[in-house]
Design an enzyme around this catalytic site. Structure first.
Site, short mmCIF file in Angstrom:
data_model
loop_
_atom_site.label_atom_id
_atom_site.label_comp_id
_atom_site.label_asym_id
_atom_site.label_seq_id
_atom_site.Cartn_x
_atom_site.Cartn_y
_atom_site.Cartn_z
N SER A 65 1.16 -28.82 17.35
CA SER A 65 1.02 -29.54 18.62
C SER A 65 0.39 -30.89 18.35
O SER A 65 -0.39 -31.04 17.39
CB SER A 65 0.09 -28.76 19.56
OG SER A 65 -0.26 -29.56 20.69
N TYR B 230 -7.59 -24.06 20.67
CA TYR B 230 -6.17 -24.39 20.47
C TYR B 230 -6.02 -25.52 19.44
O TYR B 230 -5.20 -25.43 18.52
CB TYR B 230 -5.57 -24.81 21.81
CG TYR B 230 -4.08 -25.08 21.80
CD1 TYR B 230 -3.17 -24.02 21.80
CD2 TYR B 230 -3.59 -26.38 21.81
CE1 TYR B 230 -1.81 -24.26 21.80
CE2 TYR B 230 -2.23 -26.63 21.82
CZ TYR B 230 -1.34 -25.56 21.82
OH TYR B 230 0.02 -25.82 21.82
P1 NAP Z 1 5.90 -20.43 26.32
O1 NAP Z 1 7.11 -20.75 27.13
O2 NAP Z 1 4.73 -19.81 26.98
O3 NAP Z 1 6.38 -19.52 25.10
C1 NAP Z 1 5.49 -18.93 24.23
C2 NAP Z 1 6.26 -17.92 23.40
O4 NAP Z 1 5.38 -17.31 22.44
C3 NAP Z 1 6.84 -16.82 24.25
O5 NAP Z 1 8.15 -16.54 23.82
C4 NAP Z 1 5.92 -15.64 23.97
O6 NAP Z 1 6.65 -14.45 24.07
C5 NAP Z 1 5.55 -15.91 22.52
N1 NAP Z 1 4.32 -15.24 22.14
C6 NAP Z 1 3.07 -15.49 22.58
N2 NAP Z 1 2.19 -14.63 22.04
C7 NAP Z 1 2.91 -13.82 21.22
C8 NAP Z 1 2.58 -12.74 20.38
N3 NAP Z 1 1.32 -12.29 20.25
N4 NAP Z 1 3.58 -12.12 19.69
C9 NAP Z 1 4.86 -12.54 19.82
N5 NAP Z 1 5.23 -13.57 20.58
C10 NAP Z 1 4.27 -14.20 21.28
O7 NAP Z 1 5.34 -21.71 25.60
P2 NAP Z 1 6.02 -22.92 24.80
O8 NAP Z 1 5.46 -24.14 25.40
O9 NAP Z 1 7.47 -22.75 24.66
O10 NAP Z 1 5.29 -22.72 23.39
C11 NAP Z 1 5.98 -22.63 22.16
C12 NAP Z 1 5.14 -23.26 21.08
O11 NAP Z 1 5.02 -24.66 21.34
C13 NAP Z 1 3.71 -22.71 21.01
O12 NAP Z 1 3.32 -22.56 19.67
C14 NAP Z 1 2.90 -23.80 21.68
O13 NAP Z 1 1.56 -23.81 21.24
C15 NAP Z 1 3.66 -25.04 21.23
N6 NAP Z 1 3.44 -26.26 22.01
C16 NAP Z 1 3.72 -26.27 23.36
C17 NAP Z 1 3.50 -27.45 24.06
C18 NAP Z 1 3.77 -27.52 25.56
O14 NAP Z 1 3.31 -28.50 26.20
N7 NAP Z 1 4.52 -26.58 26.15
C19 NAP Z 1 3.03 -28.60 23.42
C20 NAP Z 1 2.78 -28.54 22.06
C21 NAP Z 1 3.00 -27.37 21.36
P3 NAP Z 1 6.13 -13.08 24.71
O15 NAP Z 1 5.21 -13.42 25.82
O16 NAP Z 1 7.41 -12.43 25.15
O17 NAP Z 1 5.49 -12.38 23.57
#
Ligand code: NAP
Length: 252
Positions: A142, A157
């Site tokens: 991130s 985080y």
């Molecule tokens: P999201 O829509 O909430 O998706 C998160 C995913 O991680 C879901 O598929 C969830 O699946 C899975 N997950 C969470 N805990 C888990 C566990 N213990 N075991 C297996 N799967 C797990 O969020 P997103 O924004 O797409 O995030 C994806 C990545 O991008 C993350 O690493 C996040 O930190 C990073 N990121 C996001 C942003 C942003 O602004 N959205 C910015 C920078 C980086 P289940 O709940 O089905 O397990």
């Protein structure tokens, strides 16, 4: 086709960036293995990919579980014949609190899912890639792990994501000579459930921190993941690739 016949694990595929990435990888010719805890979401996505002419398998589990990391690699090998790439993308934000108000439980959860799970994934994935003499691993970090950008309450985080960048660089250094590339992808604010989707005030605040005055669509981050997993990035390893609408330069 950027990923023709490549066999790629995608974690966090039940939602947000991971779901968009899985669809895009499959449309670029990859065989995808989908991981996350929610089985129904994975099944629906795998069906959608198959109906669009792609190839997808899925296995639900928790990335904190070492057995699950190995099971995803086994599924890729049994179903498709090996492993070429991994988009280790599952992650959680956890409590957004100043450190004095943050629980140790939150600290432990965030580090476990965002950082320790990356170690477990790499332990399972590197030997499978070594066996094929090549591979590309991408960790979703991130912008917060590089330059806070004005986001409040990100202590756990940010630590997890900064740690992930260092981990990716160390892994890259250890395995570059074996043909395995390892890079970190640093998205800016992205409209997903954990990025504030469904909370207009949060989305407006986060968008306003970005010089582009908007957040990313998940597909914009997925495009960068395609590049890192494809042979187009063949001389990139150990790189923190920033795709963040300029938020990292805001406070630099
Ligand atoms: P999201 O829509 O909430 O998706 C998160 C995913 O991680 C879901 O598929 C969830 O699946 C899975 N997950 C969470 N805990 C888990 C566990 N213990 N075991 C297996 N799967 C797990 O969020 P997103 O924004 O797409 O995030 C994806 C990545 O991008 C993350 O690493 C996040 O930190 C990073 N990121 C996001 C942003 C942003 O602004 N959205 C910015 C920078 C980086 P289940 O709940 O089905 O397990």
């Amino acid at each position: 086709m950027e990923l023709e016949n490549k066999i790629i694990i995608v974690t966090g595929a039940s939602s947000g960036i991971g779901a968009a990435a899985a669809k895009l990888f499959a449309s670029e010719g990859a065989n995808v293995v989908l991981g996350a805890r929610r089985s129904t979401e994975l099944e629906v996505l795998a069906d959608a990919i198959s109906r669009a002419g792609g190839r997808a398998m899925y296995l639900a589990g928790d990335v904190k579980d070492e057995g699950y990391a190995g099971a995803l690699v086994d599924l890729a090998t049994k179903a498709f014949g090996g492993l070429d790439g991994a988009f280790n993308n599952a992650g959680i934000v956890g409590e957004m609190q100043p450190v004095p108000d943050m629980s140790i439980g939150n600290w432990t959860d965030v580090i476990s899912v965002n950082l320790t799970a990356a170690f477990l994934a790499a332990k399972a994935q590197v030997p499978a890639m070594k066996a094929r003499g090549q591979g590309s691993i991408v960790f979703t970090a991130s912008f917060v792990g590089f330059s806070n950008g004005g986001m409040p309450g990100m202590g756990a985080y940010a630590a997890s994501k900064a740690g992930l960048i260092g981990f990716a660089q160390s892994l890259a250094s250890d395995h570059a000579a074996e043909g395995i590339r390892v890079n970190a992808l640093l998205p800016g604010g992205t409209i997903t459930p954990s990025g504030g989707e469904g909370n207009p005030a949060a989305l407006e605040f986060i968008a306003g921190l970005h010089p582009m005055k908007r957040m990313a669509a998940p597909a914009e981050i997925a495009q960068a993941a395609v590049f890192l997993l494809s042979d187009r990035s063949s001389f990139m390893t150990g790189s923190p690739m920033i795709v963040d609408g300029g938020i990292s330069v805001r406070l630099a």
